[in-house]
Design an enzyme around this catalytic site. Structure first.
Site, PDB file in Angstrom:
ATOM      1  CG  ASP A  21      -1.962  -1.110   1.156  1.00 33.31           C
ATOM      2  OD1 ASP A  21      -2.292  -1.575   0.052  1.00 33.31           O
ATOM      3  OD2 ASP A  21      -2.428  -1.531   2.235  1.00 33.31           O
ATOM      4  CD  GLU A  54      -5.149  -1.081   5.237  1.00 38.67           C
ATOM      5  OE1 GLU A  54      -4.086  -1.712   5.365  1.00 38.67           O
ATOM      6  OE2 GLU A  54      -5.198   0.173   5.209  1.00 38.67           O
TER       7      GLU A  54
END
Length: 274
Positions: A55, A171
């Site tokens: 990420d 997430e």
């Protein structure tokens, strides 16, 4: 009256997820987003902590491309990549590989251990107690995440910049971030992407396969270094991604995902007001 549970389709829409993406288009769209928002806000820098995971690797490269694009438009812009270890990071080699790939304008390294430990010591001196060592370690992990954000905003304030976040749809769905820690940012260029789609964009950017395919870990708990996200979540990213794009998942996975989404709603909202 209790609020009805959100449907799978409602969640997909709320988190801005598309079932399929064009990697090249998503890459440029997100670079343009960062470049345009920096220009429109009057800021001239981007700041992001680089951990060595996919990420931050992808978001970091997008940020560097954005400031380079801004410079082509006559704007003095720079990207500040930050290394924010707690003491010695066990996968430091991955973090350095990410830095080598991103090629940021500048790299700043700040050890968050002294500030994090001092905060915990002050809390305990003030009377805070914990159920056990693991409970203490969990709370300390959140302190680490918030200290990292304190450091990033200090740099952003000093350099006239925006803090870049790494939150993506998987997430966001699971509320798997620290409130006012890694969940705090000014711009979130990975919004709407599933975990697999982040990897796809990473491949489009040319990121090293070792980082693109790396097992995700928040790595916040000292007693469990490298603790896998999927173990902490109780469900695989494959199931989370499948849910996000409207596919069927097992009843067990669905229950975990929907319960977690409902339980972590407060993390995805602005402060509640009367």
């Amino acid at each position: 009256m209790s609020k009805p549970l959100s449907s799978q389709a409602d969640i997909q829409q709320a988190l801005e997820v598309k079932a399929t993406i064009d990697p090249a288009e998503e890459r440029q769209r997100r670079v343009d987003f960062l470049c345009n928002h920096m220009r429109e806000s009057g800021q001239h820098a981007l700041v992001l902590g680089i951990s060595g995971g996919v990420d931050s690797t992808v978001a970091g490269r997008l940020a560097q491309l954005a400031v380079e694009q801004a410079r082509e438009q006559g704007i003095e812009a720079r990207f500040y990549a930050m290394r924010l270890p707690y003491g010695t990071q066990h996968d430091e080699d991955d973090a350095q590989a990410a830095i080598d790939f991103i090629q940021p304008d500048e790299v700043l390294t700040v050890n968050v251990q002294p500030a994090s430990d001092a905060t915990m010591s002050a809390l305990e001196a003030g009377g805070l107690t914990f159920r056990d060592d693991h409970h203490r370690d969990f709370v300390l992990g959140n302190i680490k995440a918030r200290q990292r954000m304190v450091a990033q905003y200090a740099v952003a304030g000093a350099k006239g910049g925006l803090v870049v976040g790494t939150d993506q749809a998987a997430e966001a769905l699971m509320g798997f971030f620290t409130k006012y820690g890694d969940g705090a940012c000014d711009v979130a260029p990975l919004t709407g992407l599933t975990k697999q789609q982040v990897r796809i964009v990473g491949n489009e950017l040319g990121a090293p396969e070792s980082l693109v395919a790396k097992q995700p870990t928040a790595d916040l708990e000292t007693l469990k270094p490298g603790f896998a996200d999927e173990e902490a979540l109780g469900v695989s990213y494959a199931d989370i991604d499948a849910f996000l794009v409207g596919q069927s998942v097992s009843e067990a996975a669905r229950t975990i995902i929907e319960d977690t989404y409902a339980r972590t709603a407060h993390k995805r909202q602005l402060p509640i007001t009367p």
